[in-house]
Scaffold this motif. Structure first.
Motif, PDB file in Angstrom:
ATOM      1  N   VAL A  12       0.865  -1.183   0.000  1.00  0.00           N
ATOM      2  CA  VAL A  12       0.000   0.000   0.000  1.00  0.00           C
ATOM      3  C   VAL A  12       0.900   1.230   0.000  1.00  0.00           C
ATOM      4  N   ASP A  13       0.774   2.036  -1.038  1.00  0.00           N
ATOM      5  CA  ASP A  13       1.622   3.222  -1.215  1.00  0.00           C
ATOM      6  C   ASP A  13       1.093   4.378  -0.368  1.00  0.00           C
ATOM      7  N   GLN A  14       1.348   4.268   0.948  1.00  0.00           N
ATOM      8  CA  GLN A  14       0.936   5.291   1.910  1.00  0.00           C
ATOM      9  C   GLN A  14       2.031   5.331   2.968  1.00  0.00           C
ATOM     10  N   ARG A  15       2.707   6.463   3.110  1.00  0.00           N
ATOM     11  CA  ARG A  15       3.844   6.528   4.026  1.00  0.00           C
ATOM     12  C   ARG A  15       3.390   6.364   5.481  1.00  0.00           C
ATOM     13  N   PRO A  16       4.030   5.431   6.203  1.00  0.00           N
ATOM     14  CA  PRO A  16       3.751   5.282   7.631  1.00  0.00           C
ATOM     15  C   PRO A  16       4.231   6.516   8.396  1.00  0.00           C
ATOM     16  N   THR A  17       3.723   6.689   9.591  1.00  0.00           N
ATOM     17  CA  THR A  17       4.176   7.796  10.427  1.00  0.00           C
ATOM     18  C   THR A  17       5.616   7.536  10.871  1.00  0.00           C
ATOM     19  N   ASP A  18       6.297   8.584  11.300  1.00  0.00           N
ATOM     20  CA  ASP A  18       7.668   8.422  11.802  1.00  0.00           C
ATOM     21  C   ASP A  18       7.693   7.464  12.994  1.00  0.00           C
ATOM     22  N   LYS A  19       6.672   7.527  13.836  1.00  0.00           N
ATOM     23  CA  LYS A  19       6.596   6.623  14.992  1.00  0.00           C
ATOM     24  C   LYS A  19       6.460   5.172  14.542  1.00  0.00           C
ATOM     25  N   GLU A  20       5.606   4.921  13.549  1.00  0.00           N
ATOM     26  CA  GLU A  20       5.445   3.555  13.034  1.00  0.00           C
ATOM     27  C   GLU A  20       6.751   3.037  12.443  1.00  0.00           C
ATOM     28  N   LEU A  21       7.479   3.901  11.741  1.00  0.00           N
ATOM     29  CA  LEU A  21       8.764   3.478  11.169  1.00  0.00           C
ATOM     30  C   LEU A  21       9.772   3.168  12.274  1.00  0.00           C
ATOM     31  N   ALA A  22       9.812   3.995  13.304  1.00  0.00           N
ATOM     32  CA  ALA A  22      10.757   3.779  14.405  1.00  0.00           C
ATOM     33  C   ALA A  22      10.455   2.495  15.165  1.00  0.00           C
ATOM     34  N   GLU A  23       9.182   2.117  15.244  1.00  0.00           N
ATOM     35  CA  GLU A  23       8.773   0.947  16.028  1.00  0.00           C
ATOM     36  C   GLU A  23       8.587  -0.312  15.198  1.00  0.00           C
ATOM     37  N   ARG A  24       8.927  -0.263  13.907  1.00  0.00           N
ATOM     38  CA  ARG A  24       8.696  -1.429  13.048  1.00  0.00           C
ATOM     39  C   ARG A  24       9.545  -2.612  13.487  1.00  0.00           C
ATOM     40  N   LYS A  25       9.054  -3.801  13.199  1.00  0.00           N
ATOM     41  CA  LYS A  25       9.752  -5.032  13.576  1.00  0.00           C
ATOM     42  C   LYS A  25      10.549  -5.607  12.418  1.00  0.00           C
TER      43      LYS A  25
END
Length: 62
Positions: free
Chosen positions: A39-52
């Motif tokens: 899905v071409d929708q940028r995640p939030t900075d928080k979601e990127l920092a917390e990604r697994k």
């Protein structure tokens, strides 16, 4: 279709020396029937920092 997973994911893996800020980000959605969709929708900075996932960045070659 039942969605079972949605997580931040890069469109293309990073090249050696490329920074994660320079990547094109979106979401990888995985459905119960096994198919996956980017899905071409940028995640939030928080979601990127917390990604697994998507954490391995190749080292630059000298």
């Amino acid at each position: 279709m039942e969605l079972i997973s949605r997580e931040p994911w890069w469109r293309r893996p990073p090249q050696p020396g490329q920074r994660e800020q320079d990547l094109e980000w979106g979401y990888l959605e995985i459905y119960k029937d096994g198919h996956a969709v980017f899905v071409d929708q940028r995640p939030t900075d928080k979601e990127l920092a917390e990604r697994k996932s998507c954490r391995n960045f190749p080292e630059a070659q000298d």
